[in-house]
Enzyme design. Structure first.
Site, PDB file in Angstrom:
ATOM      1  N   THR A  12       0.887  -1.086  -0.014  1.00  0.00           N
ATOM      2  CA  THR A  12      -0.400   0.354  -0.354  1.00  0.00           C
ATOM      3  C   THR A  12       1.355   1.387  -0.198  1.00  0.00           C
ATOM      4  OG1 THR A  12       0.141  -0.059   2.531  1.00  0.00           O
ATOM      5  CG2 THR A  12      -2.083  -1.099   0.815  1.00  0.00           C
ATOM      6  N   GLY A  14       2.261   2.528  -2.670  1.00  0.00           N
ATOM      7  CA  GLY A  14       3.634   1.773  -3.471  1.00  0.00           C
ATOM      8  C   GLY A  14       3.332   2.526  -5.032  1.00  0.00           C
ATOM      9  N   GLY A  17       7.531   7.017  -3.184  1.00  0.00           N
ATOM     10  CA  GLY A  17       8.546   7.051  -1.801  1.00  0.00           C
ATOM     11  C   GLY A  17       9.136   5.354  -1.769  1.00  0.00           C
ATOM     12  N   ILE A  18       8.871   5.087  -0.486  1.00  0.00           N
ATOM     13  CA  ILE A  18       9.169   3.855   0.336  1.00  0.00           C
ATOM     14  C   ILE A  18       8.969   3.157  -0.290  1.00  0.00           C
ATOM     15  CG2 ILE A  18       9.165   2.500   2.398  1.00  0.00           C
ATOM     16  CD1 ILE A  18       9.586   5.093   4.080  1.00  0.00           C
ATOM     17  N   GLY A  19       6.893   2.537  -0.948  1.00  0.00           N
ATOM     18  CA  GLY A  19       6.440   2.273  -1.350  1.00  0.00           C
ATOM     19  C   GLY A  19       6.977   1.972  -2.882  1.00  0.00           C
ATOM     20  N   TYR A 150       0.349  11.009  15.174  1.00  0.00           N
ATOM     21  CA  TYR A 150       1.383  10.970  13.906  1.00  0.00           C
ATOM     22  C   TYR A 150       2.111   9.899  15.188  1.00  0.00           C
ATOM     23  CZ  TYR A 150       4.840   9.436  10.739  1.00  0.00           C
ATOM     24  OH  TYR A 150       5.663   9.047   9.678  1.00  0.00           O
TER      25      TYR A 150
HETATM   26  P1  NAD Z   1       4.663   9.316   0.399  1.00  0.00           P
HETATM   27  O1  NAD Z   1       4.652  10.546   0.388  1.00  0.00           O
HETATM   28  O2  NAD Z   1       5.954   9.495  -0.542  1.00  0.00           O
HETATM   29  O3  NAD Z   1       4.591   7.368   0.704  1.00  0.00           O
HETATM   30  C1  NAD Z   1       2.897   7.999   1.022  1.00  0.00           C
HETATM   31  C2  NAD Z   1       2.496   6.828   0.137  1.00  0.00           C
HETATM   32  O4  NAD Z   1       0.761   6.530   0.987  1.00  0.00           O
HETATM   33  C3  NAD Z   1       1.578   7.465  -1.005  1.00  0.00           C
HETATM   34  O5  NAD Z   1       2.202   6.550  -2.405  1.00  0.00           O
HETATM   35  C4  NAD Z   1       0.861   8.152  -0.761  1.00  0.00           C
HETATM   36  O6  NAD Z   1       0.210   8.144  -2.025  1.00  0.00           O
HETATM   37  C5  NAD Z   1      -0.017   6.546   0.159  1.00  0.00           C
HETATM   38  N1  NAD Z   1      -1.384   7.005   0.771  1.00  0.00           N
HETATM   39  C6  NAD Z   1      -0.992   8.200   1.579  1.00  0.00           C
HETATM   40  N2  NAD Z   1      -2.590   7.649   2.456  1.00  0.00           N
HETATM   41  C7  NAD Z   1      -3.556   7.203   1.429  1.00  0.00           C
HETATM   42  C8  NAD Z   1      -4.670   6.221   1.657  1.00  0.00           C
HETATM   43  N3  NAD Z   1      -5.306   6.920   2.115  1.00  0.00           N
HETATM   44  N4  NAD Z   1      -5.007   5.107   0.243  1.00  0.00           N
HETATM   45  C9  NAD Z   1      -3.648   5.115   0.245  1.00  0.00           C
HETATM   46  N5  NAD Z   1      -2.962   5.245  -0.043  1.00  0.00           N
HETATM   47  C10 NAD Z   1      -2.621   6.571   0.276  1.00  0.00           C
HETATM   48  O7  NAD Z   1       6.081   9.189   1.942  1.00  0.00           O
HETATM   49  P2  NAD Z   1       6.930   7.573   2.140  1.00  0.00           P
HETATM   50  O8  NAD Z   1       8.102   7.997   3.362  1.00  0.00           O
HETATM   51  O9  NAD Z   1       7.455   7.447   1.030  1.00  0.00           O
HETATM   52  O10 NAD Z   1       6.243   7.314   3.536  1.00  0.00           O
HETATM   53  C11 NAD Z   1       5.186   5.646   3.282  1.00  0.00           C
HETATM   54  C12 NAD Z   1       5.555   4.956   4.716  1.00  0.00           C
HETATM   55  O11 NAD Z   1       7.201   5.378   5.745  1.00  0.00           O
HETATM   56  C13 NAD Z   1       4.476   6.396   5.748  1.00  0.00           C
HETATM   57  O12 NAD Z   1       3.385   5.191   7.042  1.00  0.00           O
HETATM   58  C14 NAD Z   1       5.164   7.018   7.144  1.00  0.00           C
HETATM   59  O13 NAD Z   1       4.267   7.351   7.605  1.00  0.00           O
HETATM   60  C15 NAD Z   1       6.438   6.464   6.823  1.00  0.00           C
HETATM   61  N6  NAD Z   1       7.199   7.130   7.305  1.00  0.00           N
HETATM   62  C16 NAD Z   1       8.415   7.580   6.454  1.00  0.00           C
HETATM   63  C17 NAD Z   1       9.514   8.551   6.905  1.00  0.00           C
HETATM   64  C18 NAD Z   1      10.415   9.111   6.004  1.00  0.00           C
HETATM   65  O14 NAD Z   1      10.935  10.340   6.612  1.00  0.00           O
HETATM   66  N7  NAD Z   1      10.045   9.807   4.973  1.00  0.00           N
HETATM   67  C19 NAD Z   1       9.767   8.163   8.157  1.00  0.00           C
HETATM   68  C20 NAD Z   1       9.501   7.336   9.447  1.00  0.00           C
HETATM   69  C21 NAD Z   1       7.890   6.484   8.915  1.00  0.00           C
END
Ligand code: NAD
Length: 247
Positions: A12, A14, A17-19, A150
């Site tokens: 999810t 995906g 970013g990380i996904g 958060y």
């Molecule tokens: P990102 O914003 O690139 O990715 C988040 C993804 O989640 C996006 O693809 C977005 O479309 C999707 N998303 C958001 N709400 C959604 C919903 N309701 N239904 C389906 N998809 C949804 O940022 P990221 O950094 O890749 O975040 C991924 C995870 O990593 C998150 O859970 C975030 O909390 C966690 N995280 C990130 C960091 C960081 O510094 N990047 C640090 C700690 C945790």
């Protein structure tokens, strides 16, 4: 040897970013990946970047009907699920005094409820050897005022993983959390806007390794927890944060 040869995975969030980094790695390691995200355009370009062995399913993790549709598609196309990376999440930095009911509900609906039901609804498709990986955050251990809601959602994920470890071990399913530190993804700019550069410099001073992480470094941890290389690991919270929560 490919670490995830023949495995079917759902990721999810995906499409960025990380996904997205993890989807690319999973496919390189031999998996077939279903990516879910809200925006069709982003999903389509992510699927094109991944190239092969990928299906994109548009949907919102806080909408139970969307989750049902996702797993219906997995069932129809592949008939089983080996790995669920419940990774979608949002962050809207807000200190306690400024939290509205709408902000509270939105954050918990996506980050906690969305993960809970993404897992619950995946279970009928998961067989012996399944791996559930939740994207947490080191923030839940730290007590940072702007992350009042958060941080609490990520603490909930820590608890879910413990419960599911006990609940699902009998079915041969493992559940773990990866807790990233600050990682170079669009979520940083989304939080800090024009202050992103300054915030990154500040984070660097707090991180023993002195740098922001890369999404590929979270993907590596996800490959390990998804693969049979971690077959005796369940219930952990794995920080991938340059040492941030350790000190
Ligand atoms: P990102 O914003 O690139 O990715 C988040 C993804 O989640 C996006 O693809 C977005 O479309 C999707 N998303 C958001 N709400 C959604 C919903 N309701 N239904 C389906 N998809 C949804 O940022 P990221 O950094 O890749 O975040 C991924 C995870 O990593 C998150 O859970 C975030 O909390 C966690 N995280 C990130 C960091 C960081 O510094 N990047 C640090 C700690 C945790």
């Amino acid at each position: 040897m490919l670490a995830l040869k023949g495995k079917i995975a759902v990721i999810t969030g995906g499409s960025s970013g990380i996904g997205l980094a993890t989807a690319k790695r999973f496919v390189k390691e031999g998996a077939y990946v279903f990516i879910m995200g809200r925006r069709q355009g982003e999903l389509d370009s992510a699927a094109a970047e991944i190239g092969s062995n990928v299906s994109a399913v548009q949907g919102d993790v806080s909408n139970l009907e969307d989750l049902d549709r996702l797993y219906k598609e997995v069932a129809a196309k592949k008939g089983k699920l080996d790995v669920l990376f419940a990774n979608a999440g949002i962050v809207e930095p807000t200190p306690t005094a400024a939290v509205s009911a709408e902000h509270y509900d939105k954050t918990f609906d996506i980050n906690a409820r969305g993960v809970f039901f993404a897992v619950q609804k995946a279970l009928p498709l998961m067989k012996d050897g399944g791996s559930i990986i939740l994207t947490g955050s080191g923030v839940w251990q730290k007590g940072i005022p702007i992350y009042a809601t958060y941080g609490a959602t990520k603490a909930a994920l820590r608890s879910f993983a413990r419960t599911w470890t006990a609940d699902l071990a009998g079915k041969g399913i493992r559940a773990n959390v990866i807790s990233p530190g600050p990682i170079e993804t669009p979520i940083l700019k989304g939080q800090f806007g024009d202050n992103t550069g300054a915030m990154k410099e500040r984070f660097k001073t707090m991180i023993p390794m002195g740098r922001i992480g890369k999404p590929e470094e979270i993907a590596s941890a996800a490959v390990f927890l998804a693969s049979d290389e971690s077959s005796y690991i369940s219930g952990i919270d794995l920080p991938v944060d340059g040492g941030l929560v350790a000190v």
